[in-house]
Design an enzyme around this catalytic site. Structure first.
Site, PDB file in Angstrom:
ATOM      1  N   GLU A  56       8.777  -4.319  10.806  1.00 28.97           N
ATOM      2  CA  GLU A  56       9.242  -3.027  10.296  1.00 28.97           C
ATOM      3  C   GLU A  56       9.784  -2.151  11.427  1.00 28.97           C
ATOM      4  O   GLU A  56       9.114  -1.917  12.431  1.00 28.97           O
ATOM      5  CB  GLU A  56       8.089  -2.313   9.554  1.00 28.97           C
ATOM      6  CG  GLU A  56       8.499  -0.968   8.970  1.00 28.97           C
ATOM      7  CD  GLU A  56       7.526  -0.415   7.938  1.00 28.97           C
ATOM      8  OE1 GLU A  56       6.566  -1.110   7.549  1.00 28.97           O
ATOM      9  OE2 GLU A  56       7.742   0.738   7.513  1.00 28.97           O
TER      10      GLU A  56
ATOM     11  N   GLU B 277      -1.758  -5.522   8.448  1.00 33.69           N
ATOM     12  CA  GLU B 277      -0.972  -4.921   9.530  1.00 33.69           C
ATOM     13  C   GLU B 277      -1.663  -5.136  10.872  1.00 33.69           C
ATOM     14  O   GLU B 277      -2.857  -4.862  10.996  1.00 33.69           O
ATOM     15  CB  GLU B 277      -0.817  -3.412   9.285  1.00 33.69           C
ATOM     16  CG  GLU B 277       0.021  -3.077   8.080  1.00 33.69           C
ATOM     17  CD  GLU B 277       0.215  -1.569   7.897  1.00 33.69           C
ATOM     18  OE1 GLU B 277      -0.191  -0.780   8.769  1.00 33.69           O
ATOM     19  OE2 GLU B 277       0.774  -1.185   6.859  1.00 33.69           O
TER      20      GLU B 277
ATOM     21  N   ASP C 165       0.842  -1.202   0.000  1.00 30.16           N
ATOM     22  CA  ASP C 165       0.000   0.000   0.000  1.00 30.16           C
ATOM     23  C   ASP C 165       0.879   1.256   0.000  1.00 30.16           C
ATOM     24  O   ASP C 165       0.379   2.378  -0.025  1.00 30.16           O
ATOM     25  CB  ASP C 165      -1.010  -0.001   1.149  1.00 30.16           C
ATOM     26  CG  ASP C 165      -0.366  -0.086   2.504  1.00 30.16           C
ATOM     27  OD1 ASP C 165       0.877  -0.199   2.585  1.00 30.16           O
ATOM     28  OD2 ASP C 165      -1.104  -0.036   3.514  1.00 30.16           O
TER      29      ASP C 165
HETATM   30  O1  KIV Z   1       3.523  -1.115   1.692  1.00 32.93           O
HETATM   31  C1  KIV Z   1       4.701  -1.482   1.760  1.00 32.93           C
HETATM   32  O2  KIV Z   1       5.534  -1.184   0.893  1.00 32.93           O
HETATM   33  C2  KIV Z   1       5.104  -2.284   2.908  1.00 32.93           C
HETATM   34  C3  KIV Z   1       6.574  -2.536   3.087  1.00 32.93           C
HETATM   35  C4  KIV Z   1       7.243  -1.343   3.592  1.00 32.93           C
HETATM   36  C5  KIV Z   1       6.820  -3.730   3.935  1.00 32.93           C
HETATM   37  O3  KIV Z   1       4.287  -2.701   3.672  1.00 32.93           O
END
Ligand code: KIV
Length: 272
Positions: free
Chosen positions: A189, A122, A51
């Site tokens: 992260e 998430e 996203d």
């Molecule tokens: O949306 C994204 O690019 C991510 C990465 C940073 C893991 O979730």
């Protein structure tokens, strides 16, 4: 050093095997056909249709505005381009939080309409029911803990997460919960490297880090950042492998110059 096994097609099982064999997993984001094709041909293991498209493709300040339909548009383009890698798609903000039925419907819509192989969500214990429901339907789920950009307004900053004991306890418990719920991998992260390494040892599923040090099972970066297309984002964890912004700028400037001074097109570049 043990030689890496050659995979012709990456599945969630290949990733598990890589963890067991100590082969690191390489993951990058992509959002369109042309880049996905180049990245897959270079033998990336996983493409994440992140996203982060909300930032690097649409120009939004956060990941919150991107819609399910927009994610599916990007995912469809990526899936058309790939032969080898596993394609994981982020469930966007608002498509799963607080409602496991909605989470399941969003996941099924992504899988049906894009042809991707898995989804990513998430959060930890808060979304455990949704994760279980999605996995029960046959859709593989990748978890995402630590800095979770969809909750930016709850936390207020993009600073390193899990530095205090309460948060450390929670992230470890969440990783165990996600593993138990059936996630095939977890992204961690921006958390301290030592903690990330501990979590990678605590669970049997692969841990993919971004700003989480080298003691995990794989790494992920946003393609626009690592290729130097996006020059505005410079966190400590980011390694730039190219400076495409400069290359593109130089090429476009030369083209403009050639058009203005009438040297493009020349005789060889026109039809008789
Ligand atoms: O949306 C994204 O690019 C991510 C990465 C940073 C893991 O979730």
């Amino acid at each position: 050093m043990k030689e890496n096994k050659k995979y012709t097609k990456i599945t969630t099982h290949s990733l598990q095997e890589m963890k067991i064999n100590g082969e690191k997993i390489a993951m990058l984001t992509a959002y369109d056909y042309s880049f996905a094709k180049l990245i897959d041909q270079a033998n990336i293991d996983i493409i994440l249709v992140g996203d982060s498209a909300s930032n690097v493709m649409a120009g939004h300040e956060t990941t919150l505005p991107i819609t399910l339909e927009e994610m599916i548009y990007h995912a469809k383009s990526v899936v058309k381009a790939i032969n080898r890698c596993l394609v994981v798609v982020d469930l966007p903000f608002g498509s799963y939080q607080g409602n496991s039925k909605k989470a399941l419907e969003s996941s099924i819509k992504i899988m049906k309409e894009s042809g991707a192989h898995a989804v990513k969500l998430e959060g930890g214990s808060e979304i455990e029911d949704s994760i279980k429901r999605i996995i029960d339907s046959g859709v593989p789920v990748m978890g995402h803990l630590g800095l979770t950009p969809q909750s930016i307004y709850k936390f207020g900053t993009y600073t390193v997460r899990a530095k205090k004991s309460e948060e450390i306890k929670k992230i470890k418990a969440d990783a165990k919960k996600l593993e138990k719920a059936g996630c095939f991998a977890i992204v961690l992260e921006k958390i301290p490297a030592k903690l990330a390494e501990e979590i990678a040892k605590l669970v049997k599923i692969p841990i993919i880090g971004i700003g989480a040090g080298s003691g995990v099972d794989g790494q992920v970066l946003v393609m626009h950042d690592m290729l130097g297309i996006n020059r505005d984002f410079n966190p400590r964890f980011l390694r730039r492998y190219s400076n495409l912004a400069e290359i593109i700028n130089e090429s476009v400037s030369k083209y403009i110059n050639d058009v203005k001074n009438k040297s493009f097109p020349n005789k060889n570049e026109e039809y008789n």
